[in-house]
Structures are given as structure tokens and as C-alpha cells.
Write an enzyme that holds these catalytic residues in place. Structure first.
Site, mmCIF file in Angstrom:
data_model
loop_
_atom_site.group_PDB
_atom_site.id
_atom_site.type_symbol
_atom_site.label_atom_id
_atom_site.label_comp_id
_atom_site.label_asym_id
_atom_site.label_seq_id
_atom_site.Cartn_x
_atom_site.Cartn_y
_atom_site.Cartn_z
ATOM 1 N N LYS A 195 11.319 -1.015 -18.048
ATOM 2 C CA LYS A 195 12.117 -1.084 -16.832
ATOM 3 C C LYS A 195 12.452 0.333 -16.399
ATOM 4 C CE LYS A 195 16.305 -3.211 -14.931
ATOM 5 N NZ LYS A 195 17.472 -4.084 -15.240
ATOM 6 N N LEU A 196 12.179 0.654 -15.128
ATOM 7 C CA LEU A 196 12.438 1.998 -14.622
ATOM 8 C C LEU A 196 13.821 2.076 -13.994
ATOM 9 C CD1 LEU A 196 9.032 2.944 -12.922
ATOM 10 C CD2 LEU A 196 9.865 3.597 -15.189
ATOM 11 N N LYS A 205 -1.348 -4.931 1.303
ATOM 12 C CA LYS A 205 -0.278 -5.902 1.059
ATOM 13 C C LYS A 205 -0.061 -6.606 2.392
ATOM 14 C CE LYS A 205 4.599 -6.410 -0.216
ATOM 15 N NZ LYS A 205 4.503 -7.319 -1.374
ATOM 16 N N GLU A 253 10.252 -10.414 -7.409
ATOM 17 C CA GLU A 253 11.026 -9.354 -8.066
ATOM 18 C C GLU A 253 10.651 -9.140 -9.536
ATOM 19 O OE1 GLU A 253 13.028 -7.385 -6.321
ATOM 20 O OE2 GLU A 253 12.661 -8.568 -4.500
ATOM 21 N N VAL A 254 9.377 -9.279 -9.836
ATOM 22 C CA VAL A 254 8.929 -9.002 -11.209
ATOM 23 C C VAL A 254 8.345 -7.594 -11.341
ATOM 24 C CG1 VAL A 254 8.491 -11.405 -11.822
ATOM 25 C CG2 VAL A 254 6.655 -10.038 -10.800
ATOM 26 N N GLY A 255 8.257 -6.875 -10.222
ATOM 27 C CA GLY A 255 7.731 -5.518 -10.260
ATOM 28 C C GLY A 255 6.291 -5.390 -9.821
ATOM 29 N N GLU A 284 -1.942 -6.626 -3.067
ATOM 30 C CA GLU A 284 -0.718 -7.212 -3.618
ATOM 31 C C GLU A 284 -0.304 -8.439 -2.824
ATOM 32 O OE1 GLU A 284 4.029 -6.347 -4.111
ATOM 33 O OE2 GLU A 284 2.710 -4.617 -3.857
ATOM 34 N N THR A 311 5.018 -4.488 -6.948
ATOM 35 C CA THR A 311 4.709 -3.289 -6.169
ATOM 36 C C THR A 311 4.698 -2.044 -7.039
ATOM 37 O OG1 THR A 311 5.672 -4.291 -4.191
ATOM 38 C CG2 THR A 311 5.352 -1.914 -4.163
ATOM 39 N N VAL A 312 5.618 -1.955 -7.979
ATOM 40 C CA VAL A 312 5.620 -0.822 -8.905
ATOM 41 C C VAL A 312 4.310 -0.797 -9.690
ATOM 42 C CG1 VAL A 312 6.679 0.096 -11.011
ATOM 43 C CG2 VAL A 312 8.122 -0.634 -9.101
#
Length: 231
Positions: free
Chosen positions: A203-204, A37, A12-14, A112, A16-17
């Protein structure tokens, strides 16, 4: 094969974004880019909010969801653990065999991982072993907050002990009003780790194709990124 393997200092650090944003950025600069992925847990690969769907949409690849993510599990756990609950075990050979089938379909790839580089993927291998086998330089996605210096340093040192090339680090998730630790951590991480910071990304509030592409265009050092990829 040109491209990058995107990993993180944690889940959860981003990743994929960042991965999807990098793919879109390369696509916008006329690169023929694919995405891979291999493992997904906790959501259907076809769900519109899945990592696989975002990677496919942002890269505009013709690869199918199954091509991008061949191994998916129901439980939101490390792939090896989630697979065991379903009576499935994925071997390293299967991961590499699938990679061999798709790698020639694009000029370059963004791959990824799952969680960090020490996450178990099978009975006898970790994410780090896949990175070594694919021979792609790593991009490490790290948190901006207190504690990230230690996590990032440990990730870098373990990668170096495995002989894994590191292209750079992206600090992701900077708040609108950053604290002192968020302001100072990037410089400290770069100095301690001896690895370039490729970008510091915000952060989005909403993750869409438009917001992700806008973010990477504004906050990723494109020339440094291209140089690390050898293009």
C-alpha cells in the site's frame, strides 16, 4: 496487439496505480507503450489527480487525455449509470471504434477497465464484453485482505466462463505489518485459481511517479510479465 487489460475484483483496488506502474515499467524496458482507459467517472480527465493523468504521465504517451479516456462522466458511479444521469449512452461500437483509432499509435497497450469485469458500461454490455472484443490477456488486481479469496476466485471463474485469457493476478495493498490473512492469501489464491501471481505490492502512502515505479520494479515479476505478453 500486445499488452494487457487490467481489471479488478472490486472498485478502489488500485487498478490505476498498477496499470500506470506497468506502463512505466514497460517504458523503462524500451517498450513503446500506450494506455487506454475508455471510461472515467467522478472527476475531470484533465484533473492532475485523475486516473487519466496518472496513466498519461507514467506511460509518457503522446496520446491526449481525450484519446486515453474518450468517455467521462461527472457522477462517481458505474459508467452506464453515470451516463444515464447525463442523458448519454455509450455503445460498444463507440468504444471499439475509438480503440481502432489509437491502437496503431503504440507497439503495446495497457488498457484499464472500470471496477470489476461485471460492471455495466452500456445498455447491453459489460466490462467483460470489452475485454473479449479487445482480445488482450487480463491482469486481475485483487485486495490482500480477508474476503479476497472468494472475490478473486469468482472473478477468475467468470472470466474463464467467458473464454477470457488471464495473464495473472496482482495482490495490491499489502500493509507494512501484514496480518495472517495477508500473508497466506496470495498462495491460497494461486492454488485455488490456477493462475500465476505476478506480484504482491504494498500500500502506497503517497502516489507519485517515483513511488509507483519503485513499487512495480521491486514487487512485480518482470520476466513472468514479459513472458505472458509474449516478448
Amino acid at each position: 496487439m500486445r499488452g494487457f487489460f487490467v481489471t479488478g475484483t472490486d472498485t478502489e483496488v488500485g487498478k490505476t496505480v498498477i496499470s500506470s506502474g506497468l506502463a512505466a515499467l514497460l517504458k523503462e524496458h524500451n517498450r513503446d507503450v500506450g494506455v487506454y482507459k475508455p471510461f472515467l467517472s467522478g472527476i475531470s480527465r484533465h484533473h492532475p489527480d485523475s486516473d487519466t493523468s496518472l496513466l498519461k504521465d507514467m506511460s509518457q504517451t503522446s496520446l491526449s487525455h481525450e484519446d486515453i479516456t474518450p468517455f467521462a462522466f461527472k457522477a462517481p458511479l458505474a459508467p452506464y449509470v453515470a451516463g444515464k444521469l447525463e442523458g448519454k449512452t455509450v455503445t460498444m461500437e463507440e468504444v471499439l471504434s475509438h480503440w481502432g483509432r489509437i491502437r496503431e499509435k503504440h507497439e503495446c497497450f495497457i488498457v484499464e477497465g472500470a471496477g470489476g469485469i461485471s460492471v455495466p458500461l452500456g445498455e447491453d454490455y459489460l466490462v467483460s464484453h470489452v475485454i473479449k472484443a479487445l482480445q488482450l490477456p487480463m491482469i486481475i488486481v485483487a485486495r490482500p485482505h480477508l474476503g479476497t479469496i472468494n472475490h478473486t476466485f469468482l472473478t477468475v471463474k467468470y472470466a474463464e466462463s467467458m473464454g477470457l485469457p488471464i495473464a495473472g493476478i496482482i495482490i495490491n495493498g499489502i500493509s507494512d505489518s501484514p496480518d495472517e490473512d495477508e500473508k497466506t492469501n496470495p498462495e491460497m489464491i494461486e492454488r485455488l485459481c490456477g493462475v500465476p501471481i505476478l506480484g504482491v505490492t504494498p500500500k502506497l502512502a503517497n502516489v507519485t511517479k517515483e513511488t509507483v515505479l519503485h513499487m512495480v520494479k521491486d514487487h512485480i515479476n518482470l520476466s513472468l510479465l514479459m513472458n505472458q505478453m509474449g516478448v
